[in-house]
Design a protein around this motif. Structure first.
Motif, PDB file in Angstrom:
ATOM      1  N   GLY A 108      20.981  56.110 -15.135  1.00  0.00           N
ATOM      2  CA  GLY A 108      21.754  56.597 -16.260  1.00  0.00           C
ATOM      3  C   GLY A 108      21.649  55.775 -17.525  1.00  0.00           C
ATOM      4  N   LYS A 109      20.755  54.782 -17.525  1.00  0.00           N
ATOM      5  CA  LYS A 109      20.631  53.914 -18.699  1.00  0.00           C
ATOM      6  C   LYS A 109      19.215  53.950 -19.252  1.00  0.00           C
ATOM      7  CE  LYS A 109      24.342  50.678 -17.584  1.00  0.00           C
ATOM      8  NZ  LYS A 109      24.726  49.237 -17.483  1.00  0.00           N
ATOM      9  N   GLU A 110      19.079  53.457 -20.473  1.00  0.00           N
ATOM     10  CA  GLU A 110      17.763  53.355 -21.092  1.00  0.00           C
ATOM     11  C   GLU A 110      16.977  52.209 -20.452  1.00  0.00           C
ATOM     12  OE1 GLU A 110      18.166  56.502 -23.555  1.00  0.00           O
ATOM     13  OE2 GLU A 110      16.468  55.142 -23.793  1.00  0.00           O
ATOM     14  N   ARG A 111      15.667  52.331 -20.535  1.00  0.00           N
ATOM     15  CA  ARG A 111      14.817  51.225 -20.091  1.00  0.00           C
ATOM     16  C   ARG A 111      15.031  50.041 -21.033  1.00  0.00           C
ATOM     17  NH1 ARG A 111       8.666  52.672 -19.281  1.00  0.00           N
ATOM     18  NH2 ARG A 111       9.468  53.500 -17.328  1.00  0.00           N
ATOM     19  N   GLU A 112      15.123  48.835 -20.462  1.00  0.00           N
ATOM     20  CA  GLU A 112      15.358  47.656 -21.283  1.00  0.00           C
ATOM     21  C   GLU A 112      14.375  46.549 -20.946  1.00  0.00           C
ATOM     22  OE1 GLU A 112      19.250  46.022 -20.655  1.00  0.00           O
ATOM     23  OE2 GLU A 112      18.863  45.501 -18.568  1.00  0.00           O
ATOM     24  N   PHE A 113      14.136  45.746 -21.957  1.00  0.00           N
ATOM     25  CA  PHE A 113      13.245  44.606 -21.833  1.00  0.00           C
ATOM     26  C   PHE A 113      13.863  43.541 -20.945  1.00  0.00           C
ATOM     27  CE2 PHE A 113      10.358  41.299 -23.020  1.00  0.00           C
ATOM     28  CZ  PHE A 113      11.133  40.173 -23.243  1.00  0.00           C
ATOM     29  N   VAL A 114      13.021  42.899 -20.133  1.00  0.00           N
ATOM     30  CA  VAL A 114      13.470  41.793 -19.290  1.00  0.00           C
ATOM     31  C   VAL A 114      12.758  40.495 -19.684  1.00  0.00           C
ATOM     32  CG1 VAL A 114      13.585  40.883 -16.944  1.00  0.00           C
ATOM     33  CG2 VAL A 114      13.989  43.329 -17.358  1.00  0.00           C
ATOM     34  N   SER A 115      11.423  40.531 -19.684  1.00  0.00           N
ATOM     35  CA  SER A 115      10.667  39.307 -19.956  1.00  0.00           C
ATOM     36  C   SER A 115       9.240  39.671 -20.324  1.00  0.00           C
ATOM     37  CB  SER A 115      10.693  38.401 -18.718  1.00  0.00           C
ATOM     38  OG  SER A 115      10.018  37.178 -18.961  1.00  0.00           O
ATOM     39  N   VAL A 116       8.568  38.740 -21.010  1.00  0.00           N
ATOM     40  CA  VAL A 116       7.164  38.952 -21.394  1.00  0.00           C
ATOM     41  C   VAL A 116       6.425  37.632 -21.356  1.00  0.00           C
ATOM     42  CG1 VAL A 116       7.695  38.738 -23.871  1.00  0.00           C
ATOM     43  CG2 VAL A 116       5.605  39.911 -23.148  1.00  0.00           C
ATOM     44  N   ILE A 117       5.171  37.680 -20.963  1.00  0.00           N
ATOM     45  CA  ILE A 117       4.342  36.481 -20.942  1.00  0.00           C
ATOM     46  C   ILE A 117       2.980  36.821 -21.530  1.00  0.00           C
ATOM     47  CG2 ILE A 117       3.516  36.912 -18.574  1.00  0.00           C
ATOM     48  CD1 ILE A 117       3.656  33.823 -18.169  1.00  0.00           C
ATOM     49  N   PRO A 118       2.541  36.057 -22.530  1.00  0.00           N
ATOM     50  CA  PRO A 118       1.221  36.297 -23.114  1.00  0.00           C
ATOM     51  C   PRO A 118       0.167  35.530 -22.345  1.00  0.00           C
ATOM     52  CG  PRO A 118       2.323  34.576 -24.324  1.00  0.00           C
ATOM     53  CD  PRO A 118       3.251  34.984 -23.208  1.00  0.00           C
ATOM     54  N   TRP A 119      -1.055  35.524 -22.869  1.00  0.00           N
ATOM     55  CA  TRP A 119      -2.100  34.769 -22.185  1.00  0.00           C
ATOM     56  C   TRP A 119      -1.786  33.280 -22.186  1.00  0.00           C
ATOM     57  CZ3 TRP A 119      -4.669  30.963 -24.767  1.00  0.00           C
ATOM     58  CH2 TRP A 119      -4.561  30.970 -26.160  1.00  0.00           C
ATOM     59  N   ASN A 120      -1.030  32.827 -23.212  1.00  0.00           N
ATOM     60  CA  ASN A 120      -0.548  31.445 -23.236  1.00  0.00           C
ATOM     61  C   ASN A 120       0.834  31.429 -22.600  1.00  0.00           C
ATOM     62  OD1 ASN A 120       0.512  28.958 -23.737  1.00  0.00           O
ATOM     63  ND2 ASN A 120       0.005  28.935 -25.914  1.00  0.00           N
ATOM     64  N   PRO A 121       0.968  30.984 -21.368  1.00  0.00           N
ATOM     65  CA  PRO A 121       2.246  31.106 -20.657  1.00  0.00           C
ATOM     66  C   PRO A 121       3.360  30.252 -21.241  1.00  0.00           C
ATOM     67  CG  PRO A 121       0.704  29.785 -19.387  1.00  0.00           C
ATOM     68  CD  PRO A 121      -0.069  30.351 -20.536  1.00  0.00           C
ATOM     69  N   ASN A 122       3.052  29.358 -22.157  1.00  0.00           N
ATOM     70  CA  ASN A 122       4.109  28.546 -22.756  1.00  0.00           C
ATOM     71  C   ASN A 122       4.952  29.320 -23.749  1.00  0.00           C
ATOM     72  OD1 ASN A 122       3.373  26.215 -21.346  1.00  0.00           O
ATOM     73  ND2 ASN A 122       1.773  25.765 -22.823  1.00  0.00           N
ATOM     74  N   ARG A 123       4.562  30.557 -24.032  1.00  0.00           N
ATOM     75  CA  ARG A 123       5.279  31.332 -25.042  1.00  0.00           C
ATOM     76  C   ARG A 123       6.046  32.488 -24.434  1.00  0.00           C
ATOM     77  NH1 ARG A 123       1.697  33.993 -28.375  1.00  0.00           N
ATOM     78  NH2 ARG A 123       3.378  34.317 -29.862  1.00  0.00           N
ATOM     79  N   ALA A 124       6.457  32.362 -23.205  1.00  0.00           N
ATOM     80  CA  ALA A 124       7.172  33.459 -22.547  1.00  0.00           C
ATOM     81  C   ALA A 124       8.505  33.746 -23.239  1.00  0.00           C
ATOM     82  CB  ALA A 124       7.416  33.115 -21.080  1.00  0.00           C
ATOM     83  N   GLY A 125       8.937  35.003 -23.128  1.00  0.00           N
ATOM     84  CA  GLY A 125      10.209  35.406 -23.715  1.00  0.00           C
ATOM     85  C   GLY A 125      11.089  36.093 -22.680  1.00  0.00           C
ATOM     86  N   TYR A 126      12.410  36.000 -22.890  1.00  0.00           N
ATOM     87  CA  TYR A 126      13.370  36.565 -21.944  1.00  0.00           C
ATOM     88  C   TYR A 126      14.501  37.273 -22.679  1.00  0.00           C
ATOM     89  CZ  TYR A 126      11.190  33.346 -18.634  1.00  0.00           C
ATOM     90  OH  TYR A 126      10.280  32.665 -17.843  1.00  0.00           O
ATOM     91  N   ALA A 127      15.020  38.303 -22.036  1.00  0.00           N
ATOM     92  CA  ALA A 127      16.250  38.909 -22.523  1.00  0.00           C
ATOM     93  C   ALA A 127      17.392  37.933 -22.292  1.00  0.00           C
ATOM     94  CB  ALA A 127      16.520  40.216 -21.775  1.00  0.00           C
ATOM     95  N   ASP A 128      18.387  37.966 -23.159  1.00  0.00           N
ATOM     96  CA  ASP A 128      19.516  37.042 -23.018  1.00  0.00           C
ATOM     97  C   ASP A 128      20.209  37.216 -21.672  1.00  0.00           C
ATOM     98  OD1 ASP A 128      20.562  37.205 -26.520  1.00  0.00           O
ATOM     99  OD2 ASP A 128      19.028  36.003 -25.509  1.00  0.00           O
ATOM    100  N   SER A 129      20.219  38.426 -21.162  1.00  0.00           N
ATOM    101  CA  SER A 129      20.940  38.699 -19.916  1.00  0.00           C
ATOM    102  C   SER A 129      20.299  38.058 -18.688  1.00  0.00           C
ATOM    103  CB  SER A 129      21.035  40.213 -19.706  1.00  0.00           C
ATOM    104  OG  SER A 129      19.734  40.797 -19.646  1.00  0.00           O
ATOM    105  N   VAL A 130      19.040  37.634 -18.807  1.00  0.00           N
ATOM    106  CA  VAL A 130      18.363  37.046 -17.642  1.00  0.00           C
ATOM    107  C   VAL A 130      17.922  35.612 -17.892  1.00  0.00           C
ATOM    108  CG1 VAL A 130      17.538  39.340 -16.993  1.00  0.00           C
ATOM    109  CG2 VAL A 130      16.003  37.789 -18.221  1.00  0.00           C
TER     110      VAL A 130
END
Length: 123
Positions: A41-63
């Protein structure tokens, strides 16, 4: 590029799971890989992302602080280690690939999607 997510299951609150995203195709290491989730019942939401350089990973605040994304390019696999799981983490988790270098959190920026895997967290 093809992706497939697996590793979902049912756990109790406070437990852990590790999801895997297998990637195949050409130039797979040139793509950033993101995890998204969609609860009933909810929209798809972002959780995390990792580029080819793993030091630049990003996360949703909730996780942030509970989930860790990593990649093993030798195995063409991206992992999502999920700790301290909560009932609100219950969702179908999908991985996707993008050629964007902006650590995008927008589904529209992702070119390739894999089938999701269900994570159920009970209280």
């Amino acid at each position: 590029v093809q992706l497939q997510a697996f590793g979902g299951g049912s756990v109790q609150a406070g437990g852990s799971l590790t999801l895997s995203c297998g990637i195949s195709g050409r130039a797979t290491t040139s793509y950033a890989v993101g995890w998204f989730r969609q609860a009933p019942g909810k929209e798809r939401e972002f959780v995390s992302v990792i580029p080819w350089n793993p030091n630049r990973a990003g996360y949703a605040d909730s996780v942030k602080g509970r989930f860790t994304i990593s990649r093993d390019d030798a195995k063409n696999t991206v992992y999502l280690q999920m700790n301290a799981l909560r009932p609100e983490d219950t969702a179908v988790y999908s991985c996707a690939a993008t050629s964007s270098t902006l650590l995008s959190r927008e589904t529209s920026d992702y070119d390739y999607w894999g089938q999701g895997t269900l994570v159920t967290v009970s209280s």
